[in-house]
Design a protein around this motif. Structure first.
Motif, PDB file in Angstrom:
ATOM      1  N   MET A   1       0.840  -1.191   0.000  1.00 50.90           N
ATOM      2  CA  MET A   1       0.000   0.000   0.000  1.00 50.90           C
ATOM      3  C   MET A   1       0.877   1.243   0.000  1.00 50.90           C
ATOM      4  SD  MET A   1      -3.121  -1.044   2.566  1.00 50.90           S
ATOM      5  CE  MET A   1      -4.051   0.415   2.146  1.00 50.90           C
ATOM      6  N   THR A   2       0.378   2.316  -0.595  1.00 52.49           N
ATOM      7  CA  THR A   2       1.125   3.563  -0.697  1.00 52.49           C
ATOM      8  C   THR A   2       0.703   4.518   0.426  1.00 52.49           C
ATOM      9  OG1 THR A   2      -0.533   4.663  -2.074  1.00 52.49           O
ATOM     10  CG2 THR A   2       1.106   3.294  -3.198  1.00 52.49           C
ATOM     11  N   PRO A   3       1.487   5.580   0.665  1.00 50.85           N
ATOM     12  CA  PRO A   3       1.069   6.582   1.650  1.00 50.85           C
ATOM     13  C   PRO A   3      -0.324   7.141   1.353  1.00 50.85           C
ATOM     14  CG  PRO A   3       3.366   6.904   1.090  1.00 50.85           C
ATOM     15  CD  PRO A   3       2.852   5.846   0.155  1.00 50.85           C
ATOM     16  N   GLY A   4      -0.656   7.308   0.060  1.00 53.59           N
ATOM     17  CA  GLY A   4      -1.985   7.801  -0.290  1.00 53.59           C
ATOM     18  C   GLY A   4      -3.082   6.828   0.092  1.00 53.59           C
ATOM     19  N   ASP A   5      -2.806   5.530  -0.049  1.00 49.45           N
ATOM     20  CA  ASP A   5      -3.775   4.512   0.366  1.00 49.45           C
ATOM     21  C   ASP A   5      -4.018   4.587   1.872  1.00 49.45           C
ATOM     22  OD1 ASP A   5      -3.828   3.584  -2.254  1.00 49.45           O
ATOM     23  OD2 ASP A   5      -2.381   1.986  -1.884  1.00 49.45           O
ATOM     24  N   TYR A   6      -2.932   4.699   2.624  1.00 46.51           N
ATOM     25  CA  TYR A   6      -3.064   4.777   4.078  1.00 46.51           C
ATOM     26  C   TYR A   6      -3.825   6.036   4.497  1.00 46.51           C
ATOM     27  CZ  TYR A   6       0.282   0.929   4.588  1.00 46.51           C
ATOM     28  OH  TYR A   6       0.919  -0.302   4.538  1.00 46.51           O
ATOM     29  N   ASP A   7      -3.608   7.141   3.793  1.00 41.74           N
ATOM     30  CA  ASP A   7      -4.336   8.374   4.106  1.00 41.74           C
ATOM     31  C   ASP A   7      -5.840   8.181   3.947  1.00 41.74           C
ATOM     32  OD1 ASP A   7      -2.024   9.772   4.694  1.00 41.74           O
ATOM     33  OD2 ASP A   7      -1.879  10.734   2.730  1.00 41.74           O
ATOM     34  N   ILE A   8      -6.233   7.492   2.870  1.00 41.67           N
ATOM     35  CA  ILE A   8      -7.663   7.249   2.655  1.00 41.67           C
ATOM     36  C   ILE A   8      -8.227   6.367   3.759  1.00 41.67           C
ATOM     37  CG2 ILE A   8      -9.373   6.190   1.118  1.00 41.67           C
ATOM     38  CD1 ILE A   8      -7.576   6.988  -1.228  1.00 41.67           C
ATOM     39  N   LEU A   9      -7.481   5.332   4.143  1.00 40.99           N
ATOM     40  CA  LEU A   9      -7.944   4.463   5.231  1.00 40.99           C
ATOM     41  C   LEU A   9      -8.121   5.247   6.527  1.00 40.99           C
ATOM     42  CD1 LEU A   9      -6.169   1.001   5.008  1.00 40.99           C
ATOM     43  CD2 LEU A   9      -8.567   1.547   4.656  1.00 40.99           C
ATOM     44  N   ARG A  10      -7.222   6.168   6.800  1.00 44.23           N
ATOM     45  CA  ARG A  10      -7.360   6.981   8.007  1.00 44.23           C
ATOM     46  C   ARG A  10      -8.631   7.825   7.943  1.00 44.23           C
ATOM     47  NH1 ARG A  10      -1.715   7.775   6.715  1.00 44.23           N
ATOM     48  NH2 ARG A  10      -0.458   6.393   8.037  1.00 44.23           N
ATOM     49  N   GLU A  11      -8.914   8.381   6.775  1.00 49.08           N
ATOM     50  CA  GLU A  11     -10.122   9.191   6.611  1.00 49.08           C
ATOM     51  C   GLU A  11     -11.378   8.340   6.766  1.00 49.08           C
ATOM     52  OE1 GLU A  11      -9.951  11.190   2.841  1.00 49.08           O
ATOM     53  OE2 GLU A  11      -7.887  11.854   3.163  1.00 49.08           O
ATOM     54  N   LEU A  12     -11.401   7.190   6.084  1.00 47.94           N
ATOM     55  CA  LEU A  12     -12.595   6.341   6.110  1.00 47.94           C
ATOM     56  C   LEU A  12     -12.876   5.777   7.499  1.00 47.94           C
ATOM     57  CD1 LEU A  12     -12.155   4.305   2.786  1.00 47.94           C
ATOM     58  CD2 LEU A  12     -13.697   6.233   3.179  1.00 47.94           C
ATOM     59  N   SER A  13     -11.819   5.486   8.251  1.00 46.81           N
ATOM     60  CA  SER A  13     -12.000   4.849   9.561  1.00 46.81           C
ATOM     61  C   SER A  13     -12.296   5.838  10.681  1.00 46.81           C
ATOM     62  CB  SER A  13     -10.760   4.020   9.920  1.00 46.81           C
ATOM     63  OG  SER A  13      -9.595   4.819   9.964  1.00 46.81           O
ATOM     64  N   THR A  14     -12.162   7.111  10.427  1.00 45.68           N
ATOM     65  CA  THR A  14     -12.426   8.114  11.463  1.00 45.68           C
ATOM     66  C   THR A  14     -13.888   8.058  11.899  1.00 45.68           C
ATOM     67  OG1 THR A  14     -10.674   9.580  10.669  1.00 45.68           O
ATOM     68  CG2 THR A  14     -12.425  10.579  11.992  1.00 45.68           C
ATOM     69  N   HIS A 178     -13.233   6.346  -5.872  1.00 47.38           N
ATOM     70  CA  HIS A 178     -11.819   6.001  -6.038  1.00 47.38           C
ATOM     71  C   HIS A 178     -11.041   7.273  -6.324  1.00 47.38           C
ATOM     72  CE1 HIS A 178      -8.328   4.878  -8.694  1.00 47.38           C
ATOM     73  NE2 HIS A 178      -8.083   4.160  -7.629  1.00 47.38           N
ATOM     74  N   ARG A 179      -9.920   7.425  -5.664  1.00 42.63           N
ATOM     75  CA  ARG A 179      -9.095   8.606  -5.829  1.00 42.63           C
ATOM     76  C   ARG A 179      -7.924   8.278  -6.753  1.00 42.63           C
ATOM     77  NH1 ARG A 179      -7.918  11.058  -0.185  1.00 42.63           N
ATOM     78  NH2 ARG A 179     -10.202  11.131  -0.278  1.00 42.63           N
ATOM     79  N   SER A 180      -7.757   9.048  -7.801  1.00 44.07           N
ATOM     80  CA  SER A 180      -6.702   8.801  -8.784  1.00 44.07           C
ATOM     81  C   SER A 180      -5.332   8.711  -8.117  1.00 44.07           C
ATOM     82  CB  SER A 180      -6.690   9.923  -9.831  1.00 44.07           C
ATOM     83  OG  SER A 180      -5.658   9.720 -10.777  1.00 44.07           O
ATOM     84  N   GLY A 181      -4.530   7.749  -8.554  1.00 47.14           N
ATOM     85  CA  GLY A 181      -3.197   7.578  -8.007  1.00 47.14           C
ATOM     86  C   GLY A 181      -3.136   6.706  -6.775  1.00 47.14           C
ATOM     87  N   THR A 182      -4.291   6.168  -6.365  1.00 43.84           N
ATOM     88  CA  THR A 182      -4.342   5.273  -5.207  1.00 43.84           C
ATOM     89  C   THR A 182      -4.958   3.947  -5.633  1.00 43.84           C
ATOM     90  OG1 THR A 182      -6.559   5.890  -4.441  1.00 43.84           O
ATOM     91  CG2 THR A 182      -4.725   7.297  -3.746  1.00 43.84           C
TER      92      THR A 182
END
Length: 202
Positions: A1-14, A178-182
């Motif tokens: 997973m990329t840093p961008g993927d992890y950022d999305i997971l942090r947002e979704l799990s909040t 889906h966010r481009s680049g992730t």
């Protein structure tokens, strides 16, 4: 997973109290979600056989070593994690509409992803989030011949594109966010949604 993927997971799990993860490996995605789960005074249920994926050098390791690595990395969150070693079908033993979010990152073959999405539909609350990994572009951006050629074979993809994941998500849930680049996809379940593949209703 990329840093961008992890950022999305942090947002979704909040703000999510109960999250299920299908496919945990050594805990990278779990660690992205756990701080938010702890803040919400919630719990993470991790389902995995800890054997890795067939013919995938990145995940190949003895199951005991993989599980030990997961436990070691998530030890500081142990009061907020339950590990279920085995098949994702175990999810059907949980009450319906139990989870606020499900993250799918297990087998990438079409039939297996369909099974995992149906398990997620069983356990996710209306208004909750179903999400997953290995989705780098939408189905309508893929070559249909490549989708048909690779979606159902072992590994579910070719050239870094997981056609099995992309096809299963679109066939059952429709076009996700889906966010481009992730490589993370997600969809918010409506109070009443129709499953595309059989016309049934949730």
């Amino acid at each position: 997973m990329t840093p961008g993927d992890y950022d999305i997971l942090r947002e979704l799990s909040t703000g999510k109290e109960i999250i299920f993860e299908f496919g945990s490996h050594i805990g990278g995605s779990a660690l992205a979600m756990l701080p938010q789960i702890v803040e919400a005074k919630g719990h993470l249920y991790c389902f995995d056989h800890f054997k890795g994926n067939p013919n995938d050098e990145a995940t190949e390791a003895p199951p005991g070593e993989v599980l030990a690595a997961f436990v070691d990395r998530t030890m500081s969150y142990r009061d907020h994690v339950t590990i279920v070693v085995g098949d994702i079908s175990e999810v059907f033993n949980f009450p319906r509409f139990f989870a606020d979010m499900v993250f799918i990152d297990a087998d990438h073959v079409y039939d297996a992803v369909c099974h995992d999405i149906k398990a997620a539909l069983h356990v996710t609350k209306p208004g909750g989030i179903i999400s997953g990994h290995d989705y780098i572009k939408h189905l309508d951006e893929c070559d249909p011949e490549l989708v048909e050629q690779y979606a159902t074979i072992e590994g579910g993809g070719s050239g870094g594109v997981c056609y099995g994941v992309i096809k299963a998500v679109n066939d059952i849930l429709g076009k996700p966010e889906h966010r481009s680049g992730t490589a993370v996809w997600w969809i918010e379940l409506k109070l009443k949604m129709k499953m595309k593949n059989n016309g049934g209703e949730l």
